[in-house]
Design a protein around this motif. Sequence first.
Motif, PDB file in Angstrom:
ATOM      1  N   ALA A 134       0.825  -1.145   0.039  1.00 49.48           N
ATOM      2  CA  ALA A 134      -0.161  -0.185   0.139  1.00 49.48           C
ATOM      3  C   ALA A 134       0.899   1.203  -0.110  1.00 49.48           C
ATOM      4  O   ALA A 134       1.887   1.165   0.773  1.00 49.48           O
ATOM      5  CB  ALA A 134      -0.966  -0.304   1.245  1.00 49.48           C
ATOM      6  N   ILE A 135       0.531   2.222  -0.820  1.00 52.27           N
ATOM      7  CA  ILE A 135       1.281   3.399  -0.956  1.00 52.27           C
ATOM      8  C   ILE A 135       0.343   4.557  -0.248  1.00 52.27           C
ATOM      9  O   ILE A 135      -0.837   4.713  -0.975  1.00 52.27           O
ATOM     10  CB  ILE A 135       1.535   3.918  -2.243  1.00 52.27           C
ATOM     11  CG1 ILE A 135       2.500   2.884  -2.918  1.00 52.27           C
ATOM     12  CG2 ILE A 135       2.631   5.062  -2.190  1.00 52.27           C
ATOM     13  CD1 ILE A 135       3.848   2.304  -2.283  1.00 52.27           C
ATOM     14  N   LEU A 136       0.498   5.162   0.891  1.00 55.15           N
ATOM     15  CA  LEU A 136      -0.199   5.982   1.278  1.00 55.15           C
ATOM     16  C   LEU A 136       0.169   7.381   1.193  1.00 55.15           C
ATOM     17  O   LEU A 136       1.177   7.740   1.838  1.00 55.15           O
ATOM     18  CB  LEU A 136      -0.508   5.622   2.840  1.00 55.15           C
ATOM     19  CG  LEU A 136      -1.542   6.413   3.664  1.00 55.15           C
ATOM     20  CD1 LEU A 136      -2.942   6.212   3.166  1.00 55.15           C
ATOM     21  CD2 LEU A 136      -1.667   5.833   5.133  1.00 55.15           C
ATOM     22  N   GLY A 137      -0.546   7.962   0.288  1.00 57.65           N
ATOM     23  CA  GLY A 137       0.024   9.271  -0.251  1.00 57.65           C
ATOM     24  C   GLY A 137       0.702   9.455  -1.264  1.00 57.65           C
ATOM     25  O   GLY A 137       1.928   9.333  -1.493  1.00 57.65           O
ATOM     26  N   CYS A 138      -0.268   8.841  -2.315  1.00 61.79           N
ATOM     27  CA  CYS A 138       0.300   8.583  -3.845  1.00 61.79           C
ATOM     28  C   CYS A 138       0.390   9.817  -4.556  1.00 61.79           C
ATOM     29  O   CYS A 138      -0.203   9.904  -5.592  1.00 61.79           O
ATOM     30  CB  CYS A 138      -0.502   7.502  -4.483  1.00 61.79           C
ATOM     31  SG  CYS A 138       0.459   6.589  -5.633  1.00 61.79           S
ATOM     32  N   ALA A 168      -5.664  11.675  -1.447  1.00 60.93           N
ATOM     33  CA  ALA A 168      -6.744  12.509  -1.127  1.00 60.93           C
ATOM     34  C   ALA A 168      -7.079  13.040  -2.406  1.00 60.93           C
ATOM     35  O   ALA A 168      -8.306  13.785  -2.358  1.00 60.93           O
ATOM     36  CB  ALA A 168      -6.571  13.521  -0.091  1.00 60.93           C
ATOM     37  N   TRP A 169      -6.423  13.288  -3.517  1.00 60.95           N
ATOM     38  CA  TRP A 169      -6.941  13.838  -4.719  1.00 60.95           C
ATOM     39  C   TRP A 169      -7.877  13.066  -5.615  1.00 60.95           C
ATOM     40  O   TRP A 169      -7.356  12.238  -6.270  1.00 60.95           O
ATOM     41  CB  TRP A 169      -5.750  14.211  -5.616  1.00 60.95           C
ATOM     42  CG  TRP A 169      -5.791  14.976  -6.765  1.00 60.95           C
ATOM     43  CD1 TRP A 169      -6.871  15.993  -7.080  1.00 60.95           C
ATOM     44  CD2 TRP A 169      -4.752  15.657  -7.763  1.00 60.95           C
ATOM     45  NE1 TRP A 169      -6.485  16.511  -8.364  1.00 60.95           N
ATOM     46  CE2 TRP A 169      -5.407  16.318  -8.756  1.00 60.95           C
ATOM     47  CE3 TRP A 169      -3.775  15.043  -8.124  1.00 60.95           C
ATOM     48  CZ2 TRP A 169      -4.996  16.726  -9.778  1.00 60.95           C
ATOM     49  CZ3 TRP A 169      -3.126  15.319  -9.359  1.00 60.95           C
ATOM     50  CH2 TRP A 169      -3.743  16.310 -10.118  1.00 60.95           C
ATOM     51  N   ALA A 185      -7.676   4.364  -4.265  1.00 59.04           N
ATOM     52  CA  ALA A 185      -8.904   4.938  -3.570  1.00 59.04           C
ATOM     53  C   ALA A 185      -8.375   6.055  -2.806  1.00 59.04           C
ATOM     54  O   ALA A 185      -7.390   6.455  -2.421  1.00 59.04           O
ATOM     55  CB  ALA A 185      -9.080   3.644  -2.825  1.00 59.04           C
ATOM     56  N   THR A 186      -9.455   6.776  -2.319  1.00 60.70           N
ATOM     57  CA  THR A 186      -9.321   7.913  -1.421  1.00 60.70           C
ATOM     58  C   THR A 186      -9.327   7.718   0.040  1.00 60.70           C
ATOM     59  O   THR A 186      -8.771   8.479   0.615  1.00 60.70           O
ATOM     60  CB  THR A 186     -10.328   8.976  -1.854  1.00 60.70           C
ATOM     61  OG1 THR A 186     -11.385   8.641  -1.767  1.00 60.70           O
ATOM     62  CG2 THR A 186     -10.187   9.592  -3.141  1.00 60.70           C
TER      63      THR A 186
END
Length: 307
Positions: A5-9, A32-33, A61-62
């Motif tokens: 998982a990349i959180l803040g892609c 978040a975009w 996903a957001t």
Amino acid sequence: MARIAILGCGAMGSVYAGLFAAKGHEVLAFDAWPEHVAAMNRDGLRVEGASGDRVVRVSAATTTAGAAPVDLVVLATKARDVAAAARAIPPLLGPGSSVLTIQNGLGSSEALAAALPSAHVVAGIAGGFGASLKGPGHAHHNGMEKVRIGELAGPATDRLRAIAALWEGAGFRVAAEDDIARLTWEKLICNVTYSAVCALSGKTIGGVMEDPDLWPVARAAGVEAWTVAKARGVPITVADPVTHITEFGKAIPNARPSLLLDHVAQRKSEIDAINGAIPREAEKAGIAAPVNATLVGLVRAREAGFA
């Protein structure tokens, strides 16, 4: 293959996601975009630059709500967003999951370890990528120097070496390190040299180095950071700070630091974790850091008009 998982892609996160996915790993990309997420799901994620040019499929996903545990979480948000991002990580964690936090500046790994079971957390440093988003679903990077990872305390472990092997297999230059705190400071010296000055001037790293008015200011910020590190007893191996920051800049002259990209987009930056860390650490050593304090004040004044 691993589930990652990349959180803040954003820019850097997209580079990570693209290279991992290109090697067949299952990549979950959280950002978040909404337009960026929609583009990745619809058209794939394109990553181009120093590593080549490819379009890969990721699951974007957001929110992490409803997500299943993964083998590795790479936290690639801005330093200012680490506390909020930590609240989104628990759904991704299983008993054997690791969380690798890669941010500029100081304080992110400590904040993450305070919010999550610290046994999950390892720290990383990414240098010399010069990444940016050219648009939704499209990232570019100017360089590809090295990713360094380390346990929060103590030498490299088998867990750490396994994480390093994942990165190496995806095409990154990577090292499992015994003293990540020292290396964090050695990169911070470079970050404070260019981040604020590039943001305030609008120039690339190379542009600052070539400017007879800006380069002395940037150089002084880096030397001051080196002086503070020494005063704080950090066992840095940098003997000559000017050589250190000059070699860093020459490797990515066309790069625009994240602070500059934030200002172009009228976003508040992570100045407090980068240049702002130097006056805080200087105070602990009983000394002053006027160059970085001044740069922080100028950046904050400009950002007061941002949304």
